[in-house]
Motif scaffolding. Structure first.
Motif, PDB file in Angstrom:
ATOM      1  N   VAL A 308       0.612  -1.329   0.092  1.00 15.07           N
ATOM      2  CA  VAL A 308      -0.134  -0.207   0.107  1.00 15.07           C
ATOM      3  C   VAL A 308       0.919   1.189  -0.034  1.00 15.07           C
ATOM      4  O   VAL A 308       0.588   2.308  -0.768  1.00 15.07           O
ATOM      5  N   VAL A 309       1.914   1.193   0.812  1.00 17.98           N
ATOM      6  CA  VAL A 309       2.751   2.548   0.906  1.00 17.98           C
ATOM      7  C   VAL A 309       3.329   2.881  -0.348  1.00 17.98           C
ATOM      8  O   VAL A 309       3.541   3.954  -0.868  1.00 17.98           O
ATOM      9  N   GLU A 310       3.962   1.637  -1.396  1.00 15.52           N
ATOM     10  CA  GLU A 310       4.357   1.759  -2.718  1.00 15.52           C
ATOM     11  C   GLU A 310       3.318   2.557  -3.582  1.00 15.52           C
ATOM     12  O   GLU A 310       3.612   3.415  -4.295  1.00 15.52           O
ATOM     13  N   ARG A 311       2.018   2.158  -3.316  1.00 13.82           N
ATOM     14  CA  ARG A 311       1.015   2.807  -4.105  1.00 13.82           C
ATOM     15  C   ARG A 311       0.598   4.115  -3.775  1.00 13.82           C
ATOM     16  O   ARG A 311       0.236   4.657  -4.770  1.00 13.82           O
ATOM     17  N   ILE A 312       0.768   4.294  -2.660  1.00 15.78           N
ATOM     18  CA  ILE A 312       0.625   5.968  -2.045  1.00 15.78           C
ATOM     19  C   ILE A 312       1.831   6.780  -2.578  1.00 15.78           C
ATOM     20  O   ILE A 312       1.513   7.954  -3.186  1.00 15.78           O
ATOM     21  N   ARG A 313       3.136   6.220  -2.624  1.00 10.24           N
ATOM     22  CA  ARG A 313       4.120   6.878  -3.258  1.00 10.24           C
ATOM     23  C   ARG A 313       4.154   7.195  -4.662  1.00 10.24           C
ATOM     24  O   ARG A 313       4.747   8.131  -5.028  1.00 10.24           O
ATOM     25  N   ALA A 314       3.436   6.217  -5.506  1.00 10.70           N
ATOM     26  CA  ALA A 314       3.233   6.503  -6.744  1.00 10.70           C
ATOM     27  C   ALA A 314       2.318   7.698  -7.306  1.00 10.70           C
ATOM     28  O   ALA A 314       2.510   8.210  -8.257  1.00 10.70           O
ATOM     29  N   LEU A 315       1.407   7.770  -6.146  1.00 13.01           N
ATOM     30  CA  LEU A 315       0.443   9.001  -6.492  1.00 13.01           C
ATOM     31  C   LEU A 315       0.864  10.292  -5.696  1.00 13.01           C
ATOM     32  O   LEU A 315       0.745  11.325  -6.240  1.00 13.01           O
ATOM     33  N   GLU A 316       1.695  10.056  -4.601  1.00 17.82           N
ATOM     34  CA  GLU A 316       2.273  11.261  -3.623  1.00 17.82           C
ATOM     35  C   GLU A 316       3.715  10.872  -3.519  1.00 17.82           C
ATOM     36  O   GLU A 316       4.001  10.306  -2.502  1.00 17.82           O
ATOM     37  N   PRO A 317       4.634  11.286  -4.272  1.00 23.75           N
ATOM     38  CA  PRO A 317       5.885  11.130  -3.886  1.00 23.75           C
ATOM     39  C   PRO A 317       6.483  11.264  -2.892  1.00 23.75           C
ATOM     40  O   PRO A 317       7.567  10.910  -2.433  1.00 23.75           O
ATOM     41  N   SER A 318       5.943  12.376  -2.087  1.00 26.82           N
ATOM     42  CA  SER A 318       6.388  13.078  -1.038  1.00 26.82           C
ATOM     43  C   SER A 318       6.177  12.159   0.456  1.00 26.82           C
ATOM     44  O   SER A 318       6.668  12.418   1.386  1.00 26.82           O
ATOM     45  N   PHE A 319       5.161  11.164   0.166  1.00 31.47           N
ATOM     46  CA  PHE A 319       4.809  10.300   1.390  1.00 31.47           C
ATOM     47  C   PHE A 319       6.016   9.761   1.853  1.00 31.47           C
ATOM     48  O   PHE A 319       6.546   8.901   0.768  1.00 31.47           O
ATOM     49  N   ARG A 320       5.947   9.448   2.928  1.00 31.23           N
ATOM     50  CA  ARG A 320       7.200   8.525   3.492  1.00 31.23           C
ATOM     51  C   ARG A 320       6.627   7.655   4.496  1.00 31.23           C
ATOM     52  O   ARG A 320       5.482   7.690   5.294  1.00 31.23           O
ATOM     53  N   PRO A 321       7.238   6.496   4.561  1.00 30.72           N
ATOM     54  CA  PRO A 321       6.684   5.395   5.367  1.00 30.72           C
ATOM     55  C   PRO A 321       6.433   5.507   6.884  1.00 30.72           C
ATOM     56  O   PRO A 321       5.459   5.163   7.631  1.00 30.72           O
ATOM     57  N   SER A 322       7.336   6.766   7.275  1.00 29.48           N
ATOM     58  CA  SER A 322       7.267   7.131   8.737  1.00 29.48           C
ATOM     59  C   SER A 322       5.870   7.690   8.996  1.00 29.48           C
ATOM     60  O   SER A 322       5.536   7.884  10.125  1.00 29.48           O
ATOM     61  N   MET A 323       5.262   7.953   8.006  1.00 33.44           N
ATOM     62  CA  MET A 323       4.222   8.921   8.193  1.00 33.44           C
ATOM     63  C   MET A 323       2.849   7.921   8.469  1.00 33.44           C
ATOM     64  O   MET A 323       1.796   8.383   9.019  1.00 33.44           O
ATOM     65  N   VAL A 324       2.900   6.617   8.242  1.00 35.81           N
ATOM     66  CA  VAL A 324       1.837   5.591   8.503  1.00 35.81           C
ATOM     67  C   VAL A 324       1.635   5.819  10.061  1.00 35.81           C
ATOM     68  O   VAL A 324       0.662   5.719  10.663  1.00 35.81           O
ATOM     69  N   ALA A 325       2.657   5.974  10.852  1.00 40.19           N
ATOM     70  CA  ALA A 325       2.547   5.754  12.310  1.00 40.19           C
ATOM     71  C   ALA A 325       1.618   6.988  12.680  1.00 40.19           C
ATOM     72  O   ALA A 325       0.903   6.751  13.695  1.00 40.19           O
ATOM     73  N   ASP A 326       1.887   8.140  12.022  1.00 39.26           N
ATOM     74  CA  ASP A 326       1.231   9.158  12.423  1.00 39.26           C
ATOM     75  C   ASP A 326      -0.471   9.057  12.198  1.00 39.26           C
ATOM     76  O   ASP A 326      -1.188   9.553  12.867  1.00 39.26           O
ATOM     77  N   LEU A 327      -0.490   8.418  10.939  1.00 39.70           N
ATOM     78  CA  LEU A 327      -1.957   8.305  10.501  1.00 39.70           C
ATOM     79  C   LEU A 327      -2.659   7.343  11.560  1.00 39.70           C
ATOM     80  O   LEU A 327      -3.937   7.432  11.984  1.00 39.70           O
ATOM     81  N   GLN A 328      -1.886   6.032  12.014  1.00 35.56           N
ATOM     82  CA  GLN A 328      -2.422   5.360  12.945  1.00 35.56           C
ATOM     83  C   GLN A 328      -2.770   5.967  14.350  1.00 35.56           C
ATOM     84  O   GLN A 328      -3.973   5.600  14.621  1.00 35.56           O
ATOM     85  N   ALA A 329      -2.041   6.809  14.744  1.00 37.23           N
ATOM     86  CA  ALA A 329      -2.084   7.381  15.978  1.00 37.23           C
ATOM     87  C   ALA A 329      -3.398   8.336  15.930  1.00 37.23           C
ATOM     88  O   ALA A 329      -3.889   8.503  17.033  1.00 37.23           O
ATOM     89  N   ARG A 330      -3.446   9.340  14.843  1.00 36.99           N
ATOM     90  CA  ARG A 330      -4.504  10.000  14.586  1.00 36.99           C
ATOM     91  C   ARG A 330      -5.860   9.353  14.668  1.00 36.99           C
ATOM     92  O   ARG A 330      -6.842   9.752  15.335  1.00 36.99           O
ATOM     93  N   TRP A 331      -5.951   8.311  14.005  1.00 35.65           N
ATOM     94  CA  TRP A 331      -7.278   7.659  13.652  1.00 35.65           C
ATOM     95  C   TRP A 331      -7.688   6.499  14.823  1.00 35.65           C
ATOM     96  O   TRP A 331      -8.610   6.199  14.846  1.00 35.65           O
ATOM     97  N   GLN A 332      -6.729   6.213  15.736  1.00 32.20           N
ATOM     98  CA  GLN A 332      -6.963   5.459  16.733  1.00 32.20           C
ATOM     99  C   GLN A 332      -7.854   5.922  17.626  1.00 32.20           C
ATOM    100  O   GLN A 332      -8.821   5.226  18.239  1.00 32.20           O
ATOM    101  N   LEU A 333      -7.844   7.298  17.815  1.00 34.71           N
ATOM    102  CA  LEU A 333      -8.496   7.979  18.796  1.00 34.71           C
ATOM    103  C   LEU A 333      -9.824   8.695  18.191  1.00 34.71           C
ATOM    104  O   LEU A 333     -10.922   8.492  18.758  1.00 34.71           O
ATOM    105  N   HIS A 334      -9.910   8.949  17.000  1.00 36.99           N
ATOM    106  CA  HIS A 334     -10.936   9.422  16.346  1.00 36.99           C
ATOM    107  C   HIS A 334     -11.023   8.923  14.751  1.00 36.99           C
ATOM    108  O   HIS A 334     -10.295   9.428  13.754  1.00 36.99           O
ATOM    109  N   PRO A 335     -11.608   7.732  14.596  1.00 37.67           N
ATOM    110  CA  PRO A 335     -11.590   7.309  13.207  1.00 37.67           C
ATOM    111  C   PRO A 335     -12.207   8.269  12.477  1.00 37.67           C
ATOM    112  O   PRO A 335     -13.415   8.962  12.765  1.00 37.67           O
ATOM    113  N   PRO A 336     -12.042   8.323  10.934  1.00 33.20           N
ATOM    114  CA  PRO A 336     -12.678   9.301  10.100  1.00 33.20           C
ATOM    115  C   PRO A 336     -14.160   8.793   9.822  1.00 33.20           C
ATOM    116  O   PRO A 336     -14.270   7.706   9.541  1.00 33.20           O
ATOM    117  N   SER A 337     -14.758   9.973   9.457  1.00 39.62           N
ATOM    118  CA  SER A 337     -16.166   9.460   8.917  1.00 39.62           C
ATOM    119  C   SER A 337     -16.095  10.246   7.731  1.00 39.62           C
ATOM    120  O   SER A 337     -16.112  11.438   7.382  1.00 39.62           O
TER     121      SER A 337
END
Length: 633
Positions: A308-337
């Motif tokens: 999945v990370v490779e597919r994201i990077r193909a769409l957004e070259p600036s995306f870094r694997p380290s950002m995954v942890a930030d997304l997981q922490a953010r949505w753990q408390l407040h899942p998106p709607s």
């Protein structure tokens, strides 16, 4: 790579699948023979060489029989096409008259993309008990396609993200991937059936003890080993066929929706939410190769999807694997709607106005050919405008199982006069009086509907139409033929629309025999291609001299060395009835060249009216070459 090149690639991939399947079957047969030799030859239970050879032959034939019967059984169970796959996974059909917000949003997105693609609206399903974000498209052809999304996708994705996912699935519809996917399900079931047999024997033989039980346990163990060989090859084949196509589908979705944030946002939610894209259904592995995201969790060797990370990077070259942890922490408390995000984004801009009936479009043959099966930036915007321009009462009728038949029959009726009276007589002979009156009523309402909206309305109606009983659908096809041939003065557009409806219903009734890329060479179909060229040139030009020049312009592109003077057939409808099935079997490169000639004939002066463009779209759709609604890029 254009539509015709992708169709040719789909043919090559089908041949590759046959080769891989044959190799896998051969490996399984060899493994069974080795087990037989070890069990009977090595243990000394068969000392007669002739008996041993006969036993090997019987074991090989039995293995081939089990694999063949398993594959044929599974393919037979999938003859109903995409809806059978979605239903088998527990999909809930989306009602045409639903008031559920998430369902309506899904239907609107799918209808817009179908209109922009120039294909019928597929049947819609929701996997209500799946919290992960996933989707798939299944079927043999666009006419019998079904798109299913999970409840997690409906709840978690905003409209842009849902558009990206659906556009990804539509690329599989347009590229010919669906037919390959559904065949893959059938043949792989045959390969995996030995593993199922071995597991069942081992499960029921657990209570065996002593000398009597040893042979049974050894046989079960041997079948399990052979079964795992089949499982290995099955997963390897799925990975080899599926993985690269996912990158292509992502690229097509971005081209279609004109932005990367929607698709990238959906992928980020997959990697950032605990449920990801996993599915809980026990049959997920069978459909793993046709899912939007990895629904099983295979290792890298057998993965049906790129990381999945490779597919994201193909769409957004600036995306870094380290950002995954930030997304997981953010949505753990407040899942998106998805609903809340839609409200926060506000309303979208008004769609552009539609061209008038007398507008002229500036086109060229290569430009139009490049658009076949390849909707682009403005097509999606135009589709939204077309959808919004269809009156609400007609849209409601297109979604209603009871109203859809008279609505479509009304589309095929001529204006008031002798032809319509003859059509009414034909309808009364085939349908009850109520439906005949309804068709006439819809014909009156549709008289004010611009021709630009006829094809989108017909495409919207396909899911509801295909829910009608088979005898009624066969009667509907017969009525379409009768209305289109009621009188020679019926317009070519109405004739072609009737032909298209019959083809789409026929494909939906027998999906396994639906259209596939053909093998005929264009030179072998010259008489039929010439007739089609002459009929379109004559229909687009009232002046015989202008029609002849248009015909010669088309012929110069398709058959530059063929001496065939302009002679329109005396009975154009009959000539086209004979031409469609032959031209539909053209090889992809032949269809591409034929389409260039048709565009050159219709627009020999460099311009094309809206009426001519719609006639060209319907004619191309009859040849399974879907054109988007916007030709004037």
């Amino acid at each position: 790579m254009n539509f015709f090149a992708r169709q040719d690639q789909a043919r090559r991939q089908s041949r590759r699948l046959v080769i891989l399947f044959a190799l896998a079957v051969a490996a399984i047969v060899v493994a069974v023979d080795l087990v037989f030799l070890l069990f009977f030859g090595g243990m000394g239970t068969a000392t007669d060489p002739g008996a041993l050879v006969l036993g090997l032959a019987m074991a090989s034939l039995l293995t081939l029989g089990i694999i063949g019967i398993g594959s044929m059984y599974r393919l037979a169970s999938l003859r109903q096409g995409g809806a059978a796959v979605a239903t088998g996974l527990g999909g809930t059909p989306v009602p045409g008259d639903t008031h559920d917000f998430h369902y309506r949003r899904l239907r609107n997105v799918v209808e817009e993309i179908a209109i922009a693609s120039g294909v019928p609206v597929p049947q819609l399903f929701v996997l209500e008990h799946e919290p992960g974000i996933n989707a798939f498209a299944a079927g043999y052809a666009p006419a019998d396609a079904a798109i299913a999304v999970t409840r997690g996708a409906l709840d978690r994705l905003n409209r842009d993200e849902l558009q990206g996912v659906i556009a990804h699935e539509f690329s599989h519809v347009l590229n010919g991937d669906m037919r390959l996917n559904i065949r893959l399900m059938g043949v792989l079931f045959g390969i995996l059936v030995l593993a199922v047999v071995g597991r069942k024997i081992l499960l029921h033989g657990r209570g065996a003890r002593g000398k009597d039980g040893a042979p049974l346990l050894l046989a079960a163990l041997a079948l399990m080993v052979v079964g795992y060989i089949g499982l290995f090859f099955g997963r390897l084949i799925k990975a080899g066929v599926s993985r690269q196509r996912e990158y292509l589908a992502d690229a097509s979705a971005v081209q279609f929706t004109r932005q990367t944030k929607g698709l990238a946002g959906a992928l980020k939610k997959i990697v950032g939410l605990p449920d990801g894209s996993k599915l809980g259904n026990a049959d997920t592995e069978e459909v793993a190769h046709m899912l939007f995201g990895d629904g099983v969790g295979f290792s890298s060797l057998f993965a049906t999807h790129p990381p999945v990370v490779e597919r994201i990077r193909a769409l957004e070259p600036s995306f870094r694997p380290s950002m995954v942890a930030d997304l997981q922490a953010r949505w753990q408390l407040h899942p998106p709607s998805g609903l809340d995000e839609d409200l926060a984004m506000g309303l979208v801009a008004e769609p552009p106005p539609l061209p008038g009936e007398v507008a002229e479009l500036v086109v060229s043959p290569p430009m139009v050919v490049a658009q076949v099966g390849t909707p682009r930036t403005d097509d999606y915007v135009r589709a939204g405008a077309l959808l919004g321009a269809i009156p609400e009462n007609l849209r409601a009728a297109a979604h209603d199982r009871e109203e859809v038949v008279p609505l479509l029959l009304g589309l095929l009726m001529a204006g008031p006069g002798e032809v319509r009276e003859r059509q009414q007589f034909e309808l009364a002979a085939r349908h009850d009086e109520r439906q005949a009156r309804q068709a006439l009523d819809y014909a009156e309402r549709l008289a004010e509907l611009p021709r630009l909206l006829h094809l989108p309305l017909a495409g919207m109606a396909m899911p509801a139409l295909c829910k009608r009983p088979r005898p009624e659908l066969e009667r509907f096809m017969d009525s379409c033929f009768a209305l289109s041939h009621a009188d020679g003065r019926i317009s070519l557009f109405e004739y072609c629309l009737g032909r298209l409806l019959r083809v789409q219903v026929r494909d939906a009734l027998d999906p396994a025999r639906a259209w596939v890329p053909g093998h005929r060479h264009l030179s072998r179909c010259a008489p039929h291609a010439v007739n089609l060229m002459a009929v379109l040139a004559q229909a687009g030009h009232a002046d015989p001299g202008a029609a002849m020049r248009a015909y010669l312009a088309g012929m110069a592109r398709v058959f530059p060395r063929l001496d065939s003077p302009y002679r329109p057939p005396a009975d154009p409808h009959r000539a086209l009835d004979e031409a469609w099935p032959v031209l539909d079997e053209l090889e992809p490169i032949g269809k591409e060249l034929l389409l260039e000639g048709l565009v050159a004939a219709v627009s020999h002066d460099g311009r094309m009216s809206v009426a001519e463009a719609e006639l060209l779209r319907v004619a191309c759709a009859c040849l399974h070459c879907p054109l988007p609604p916007m030709l004037e890029h």
